[in-house]
Design a protein around this motif. Sequence first.
Motif, mmCIF file in Angstrom:
data_model
loop_
_atom_site.group_PDB
_atom_site.id
_atom_site.type_symbol
_atom_site.label_atom_id
_atom_site.label_comp_id
_atom_site.label_asym_id
_atom_site.label_seq_id
_atom_site.Cartn_x
_atom_site.Cartn_y
_atom_site.Cartn_z
ATOM 1 N N LEU A 88 58.974 54.277 64.469
ATOM 2 C CA LEU A 88 59.175 54.505 63.044
ATOM 3 C C LEU A 88 60.255 53.591 62.491
ATOM 4 O O LEU A 88 60.111 53.013 61.404
ATOM 5 C CB LEU A 88 59.550 55.969 62.806
ATOM 6 C CG LEU A 88 58.439 57.010 63.024
ATOM 7 C CD1 LEU A 88 59.010 58.427 62.947
ATOM 8 C CD2 LEU A 88 57.329 56.848 61.986
ATOM 9 N N ARG A 89 61.350 53.462 63.222
ATOM 10 C CA ARG A 89 62.425 52.590 62.772
ATOM 11 C C ARG A 89 61.982 51.133 62.766
ATOM 12 O O ARG A 89 62.328 50.350 61.848
ATOM 13 C CB ARG A 89 63.643 52.764 63.683
ATOM 14 C CG ARG A 89 64.372 54.093 63.466
ATOM 15 C CD ARG A 89 65.375 54.342 64.551
ATOM 16 N NE ARG A 89 66.211 55.515 64.265
ATOM 17 C CZ ARG A 89 66.938 56.140 65.173
ATOM 18 N NH1 ARG A 89 66.939 55.721 66.442
ATOM 19 N NH2 ARG A 89 67.661 57.193 64.829
ATOM 20 N N ARG A 125 64.552 59.386 56.169
ATOM 21 C CA ARG A 125 63.231 59.980 56.376
ATOM 22 C C ARG A 125 62.958 60.202 57.858
ATOM 23 O O ARG A 125 62.344 61.202 58.237
ATOM 24 C CB ARG A 125 62.162 59.077 55.776
ATOM 25 C CG ARG A 125 60.780 59.694 55.765
ATOM 26 C CD ARG A 125 59.786 58.791 55.055
ATOM 27 N NE ARG A 125 58.466 59.379 55.038
ATOM 28 C CZ ARG A 125 57.394 58.752 54.567
ATOM 29 N NH1 ARG A 125 57.514 57.520 54.052
ATOM 30 N NH2 ARG A 125 56.216 59.345 54.587
ATOM 31 N N VAL A 126 63.421 59.291 58.688
ATOM 32 C CA VAL A 126 63.249 59.443 60.129
ATOM 33 C C VAL A 126 63.943 60.714 60.620
ATOM 34 O O VAL A 126 63.386 61.497 61.398
ATOM 35 C CB VAL A 126 63.800 58.210 60.872
ATOM 36 C CG1 VAL A 126 63.869 58.477 62.379
ATOM 37 C CG2 VAL A 126 62.945 56.994 60.596
ATOM 38 N N VAL A 127 65.161 60.920 60.141
ATOM 39 C CA VAL A 127 65.962 62.056 60.612
ATOM 40 C C VAL A 127 65.445 63.371 60.067
ATOM 41 O O VAL A 127 65.184 64.322 60.828
ATOM 42 C CB VAL A 127 67.449 61.856 60.222
ATOM 43 C CG1 VAL A 127 68.254 63.123 60.532
ATOM 44 C CG2 VAL A 127 68.025 60.663 60.970
ATOM 45 N N ARG A 182 61.660 67.851 62.276
ATOM 46 C CA ARG A 182 60.451 68.634 62.536
ATOM 47 C C ARG A 182 60.182 68.722 64.034
ATOM 48 O O ARG A 182 59.764 69.767 64.538
ATOM 49 C CB ARG A 182 59.255 68.008 61.826
ATOM 50 C CG ARG A 182 57.975 68.795 62.049
ATOM 51 C CD ARG A 182 56.853 68.359 61.141
ATOM 52 N NE ARG A 182 55.673 69.199 61.313
ATOM 53 C CZ ARG A 182 54.583 69.109 60.579
ATOM 54 N NH1 ARG A 182 54.521 68.206 59.598
ATOM 55 N NH2 ARG A 182 53.555 69.908 60.806
ATOM 56 N N GLY A 183 60.440 67.623 64.747
ATOM 57 C CA GLY A 183 60.259 67.665 66.192
ATOM 58 C C GLY A 183 61.226 68.606 66.882
ATOM 59 O O GLY A 183 60.930 69.123 67.967
ATOM 60 N N ALA A 184 62.377 68.827 66.263
ATOM 61 C CA ALA A 184 63.381 69.716 66.849
ATOM 62 C C ALA A 184 63.279 71.140 66.317
ATOM 63 O O ALA A 184 64.102 71.982 66.674
ATOM 64 C CB ALA A 184 64.783 69.167 66.547
ATOM 65 N N ALA A 185 62.284 71.418 65.487
ATOM 66 C CA ALA A 185 62.234 72.708 64.784
ATOM 67 C C ALA A 185 61.875 73.876 65.692
ATOM 68 O O ALA A 185 62.298 75.002 65.437
ATOM 69 C CB ALA A 185 61.236 72.625 63.628
#
Length: 313
Positions: A215-216, A224-226, A232-235
């Motif tokens: 993405l970067r 937006r990446v964070v 969302r991946g850490a949710a």
Amino acid sequence: MKRILMRRLLLSVPLLFVVSVVVFVLQSLIPGDAASQLAGLQATQEDVLRLRRQLDLDEPIWTQYWHWLNGVFHGSLGTSLTNREAVTTALGTRLPVTLSLVLGATVFATVLGVVLGVASSRAGSLAGRLVDLLSVGGLAIPSFWLGLLLISLLSVRLGLLPATGYVKFADSPDGWARSLLLPVSALALGGVTAIAKQTREAMLDVLRRPYIDNLRANGVPERRVVFKHALRGAAIPICTMSSILLVGALGGSVVIEQVFGLPGLGGLAVSATGSKDIPVIQGVAVYFTLLVVAANFLTDIAYALIDPRVRAS
């Protein structure tokens, strides 16, 4: 996903049964009974025995439990032994107070904890050590001690917020918020630090994954990446910790309601235990169990909304 939710609902039935049996047996081991409490210190043994027969407390414990369970099958949790009020009525008036306290503490801890966790994951090792230190401190400080400290500082010395009491939202939204601010803060402190640490660790793990690098490399803005992709991946672990926090807040609410004089389920459970009011104790146990079941149910729904793989299962 539907199978998971159905399994949760089906498992809640034996869970409610087991909890009700355990609570009924444990409270029967407490010395004395409601008849002794109601008769008073000047009552004779004959008076106590007569009152015990009137309240059906002279029957075997399993007979008493069956009578209570039969009432549940007919939609009734019984009647209070001390004031003859319907248990559902007594619990219904106090449930909004406990829900406001527990949900408020959970939301407060989750939002602030996520903000601190995301910030510390981007700030380097020093911020990480600070979060670790605060996590240990937050979990070590008892919520009732913090509550007394907040009362002393913000209510007694500065007079900014009320020390005790509860205002219904329908009567005054502003008064409702002011009456809950201190108890919610006291109950949420440990949760804030725990959520912050969990968020930081989950964010650091996600930010190391290859798709974040892609993405970067494709020029996606760091914000937006964070906040869209990494968070969302850490949710999932954050939702898990929030669910654990909500269940823990139910237990902590018993003490906090006593400290701040809130007329919730916790205070009712304490007074009912002191007076050996069996139907009320049973009713509070059932309501608390239902709240735990609801928390797990909502967590499963949150998992499905976050991760498409859960919806496909």
